[in-house]
Design a protein around this motif. Structure first.
Motif, PDB file in Angstrom:
ATOM      1  N   GLY A 122       0.839  -1.198   0.000  1.00 16.25           N
ATOM      2  CA  GLY A 122       0.000   0.000   0.000  1.00 16.25           C
ATOM      3  C   GLY A 122       0.867   1.238   0.000  1.00 16.25           C
ATOM      4  N   LYS A 123       0.275   2.351   0.362  1.00 17.02           N
ATOM      5  CA  LYS A 123       0.977   3.630   0.294  1.00 17.02           C
ATOM      6  C   LYS A 123       1.512   4.104   1.650  1.00 17.02           C
ATOM      7  CE  LYS A 123      -1.692   5.186  -3.722  1.00 17.02           C
ATOM      8  NZ  LYS A 123      -2.556   6.254  -4.286  1.00 17.02           N
ATOM      9  N   GLY A 124       1.484   3.257   2.642  1.00 18.17           N
ATOM     10  CA  GLY A 124       1.893   3.656   3.976  1.00 18.17           C
ATOM     11  C   GLY A 124       3.402   3.693   4.175  1.00 18.17           C
ATOM     12  N   SER A 211       3.113   2.159  14.071  1.00 19.85           N
ATOM     13  CA  SER A 211       2.506   3.329  13.433  1.00 19.85           C
ATOM     14  C   SER A 211       2.850   3.354  11.949  1.00 19.85           C
ATOM     15  CB  SER A 211       2.998   4.622  14.095  1.00 19.85           C
ATOM     16  OG  SER A 211       2.428   4.786  15.368  1.00 19.85           O
ATOM     17  N   VAL A 212       1.830   3.304  11.113  1.00 20.12           N
ATOM     18  CA  VAL A 212       1.987   3.402   9.664  1.00 20.12           C
ATOM     19  C   VAL A 212       1.206   4.629   9.206  1.00 20.12           C
ATOM     20  CG1 VAL A 212       1.561   2.321   7.439  1.00 20.12           C
ATOM     21  CG2 VAL A 212       2.280   0.921   9.385  1.00 20.12           C
ATOM     22  N   ALA A 213       1.880   5.535   8.529  1.00 19.64           N
ATOM     23  CA  ALA A 213       1.263   6.789   8.086  1.00 19.64           C
ATOM     24  C   ALA A 213       1.026   6.771   6.583  1.00 19.64           C
ATOM     25  CB  ALA A 213       2.141   7.982   8.458  1.00 19.64           C
ATOM     26  N   GLU A 214      -0.139   7.269   6.179  1.00 20.19           N
ATOM     27  CA  GLU A 214      -0.422   7.533   4.772  1.00 20.19           C
ATOM     28  C   GLU A 214      -0.635   9.035   4.614  1.00 20.19           C
ATOM     29  OE1 GLU A 214      -3.602   5.199   3.218  1.00 20.19           O
ATOM     30  OE2 GLU A 214      -2.507   3.298   3.400  1.00 20.19           O
ATOM     31  N   PHE A 215      -0.437   9.534   3.380  1.00 18.09           N
ATOM     32  CA  PHE A 215      -0.434  10.971   3.155  1.00 18.09           C
ATOM     33  C   PHE A 215      -1.429  11.371   2.067  1.00 18.09           C
ATOM     34  CE2 PHE A 215       3.649   9.598   4.742  1.00 18.09           C
ATOM     35  CZ  PHE A 215       3.878  10.477   5.790  1.00 18.09           C
ATOM     36  N   ILE A 242      -6.516   3.475   7.447  1.00 19.25           N
ATOM     37  CA  ILE A 242      -5.712   3.501   6.229  1.00 19.25           C
ATOM     38  C   ILE A 242      -5.816   2.162   5.521  1.00 19.25           C
ATOM     39  CG2 ILE A 242      -4.102   5.217   7.151  1.00 19.25           C
ATOM     40  CD1 ILE A 242      -2.183   2.947   7.794  1.00 19.25           C
ATOM     41  N   GLY A 243      -5.394   2.140   4.276  1.00 16.09           N
ATOM     42  CA  GLY A 243      -5.553   0.930   3.468  1.00 16.09           C
ATOM     43  C   GLY A 243      -4.330   0.040   3.409  1.00 16.09           C
TER      44      GLY A 243
END
Length: 296
Positions: A122-124, A211-215, A242-243
């Protein structure tokens, strides 16, 4: 025999005119050299886990766009030799690097034998604490430090939501009220299991959630070296579910296609060599023109 230049044919104007002409291929050579440097860096990191390749965008400046078509003066008469030396400001044309950008395409997930390795699909991005503050990375090659902290391959602590903070997934934004050091993950010895949401269990007991962050705008992230990215706008972080999913025992390979990059590197080098020959020809023409004028 004579050489005609716009504004006169004095010998002292010749070097300046030809220097202006040389700037066009010279600017292209500089741009191609930048491209070679970027591609070479991509190739060098083809085996770096989580690495994202870079690309350059070129821009050509043309005087006609500044002056407009009406500024082009083509004489309606029988043309004389001097008419062919009207540059129409063409000596101001040049090529430059308009922008560079990072391609965030997903890299392949490769299985490892390390239960602490994690690969993100994914985008994380994984949050880590560097000496300069919170940073983000796709490199999931993790291990335990001597004092039991979960760290990445550079030794930076991985951040997460510790058990006992009573924070729900939908309230992920509240984690930002904690100090980064309060979010460092510490693991005791035992069997480690990490599920798709990033929850860590040791011997069956929940310990923390990675902790996984997406923007909102992933392209606003900037590389800082060592596979780290910096996000300068706190509002750019997506709050809530988040995905992205986390896969234990995997790491993400670089998204660099070595064969494709080597092909681009060969083409860029050939373009650079062609431009060098053009610059050399300009120099030879300039030298010959000056020598011919001195004969008169």
């Amino acid at each position: 025999m004579g050489i005609y230049l716009e504004g006169g044919s004095d010998a002292e104007e010749m070097p300046e005119t030809f220097l202006k002409d040389i700037w066009i291929p010279l600017s292209a050579a500089i741009a191609q050299q930048n491209k070679v440097d970027v591609i070479a860096n991509n190739v060098a990191n083809a085996n770096t886990s989580g690495f994202k390749k870079d690309r350059l965008v070129f821009k050509e400046y043309l005087t006609v766009f500044e002056k407009g078509l009406e500024g082009i003066d083509l004489p309606r008469k029988e043309w004389a030799p001097e008419d062919f030396y009207r540059s129409q400001g063409g000596e101001k044309a040049y090529v430059k690097v308009a922008a560079s950008f990072t391609s965030f395409e997903q890299g392949a997930l490769k299985a490892t034998e390390n239960p602490l390795d994690i690969g993100i699909n994914g985008k994380g991005f994984i949050k880590v604490l560097s000496p300069r503050g919170v940073r983000y990375t796709r490199s999931g090659h993790l291990s335990l430090s001597s004092n039991g902290l979960l760290v990445n391959d550079k030794g930076f602590p991985v951040l997460g939501i510790p058990v006992g903070k009573n924070l729900k997934l939908k309230e992920e934004g509240e984690v930002e009220t904690l100090f980064p050091k309060e979010k460092i993950i510490s693991l005791k010895p035992g069997k480690v299991v990490i599920n798709l949401q990033g929850d860590i269990f040791v011997n069956g007991d929940p310990v923390a959630r990675i902790s996984v962050a997406e923007f909102k705008d992933i392209n606003s992230l900037r590389k800082e070296g060592r596979s780290l990215f910096i996000n300068r706008d706190r509002d750019n972080i997506i709050i809530g579910k988040i995905g992205s999913t986390i896969h234990q025992g995997f790491i993400e390979d670089s998204n660099v296609n070595a064969v494709e990059e080597m092909s681009e590197l060969i083409k860029a080098n050939r373009h650079f060599e062609s431009i060098q020959r053009a610059v050399k020809n300009y120099s030879n023409i300039s030298e010959k023109a000056v020598n011919e004028i001195l004969k008169f």
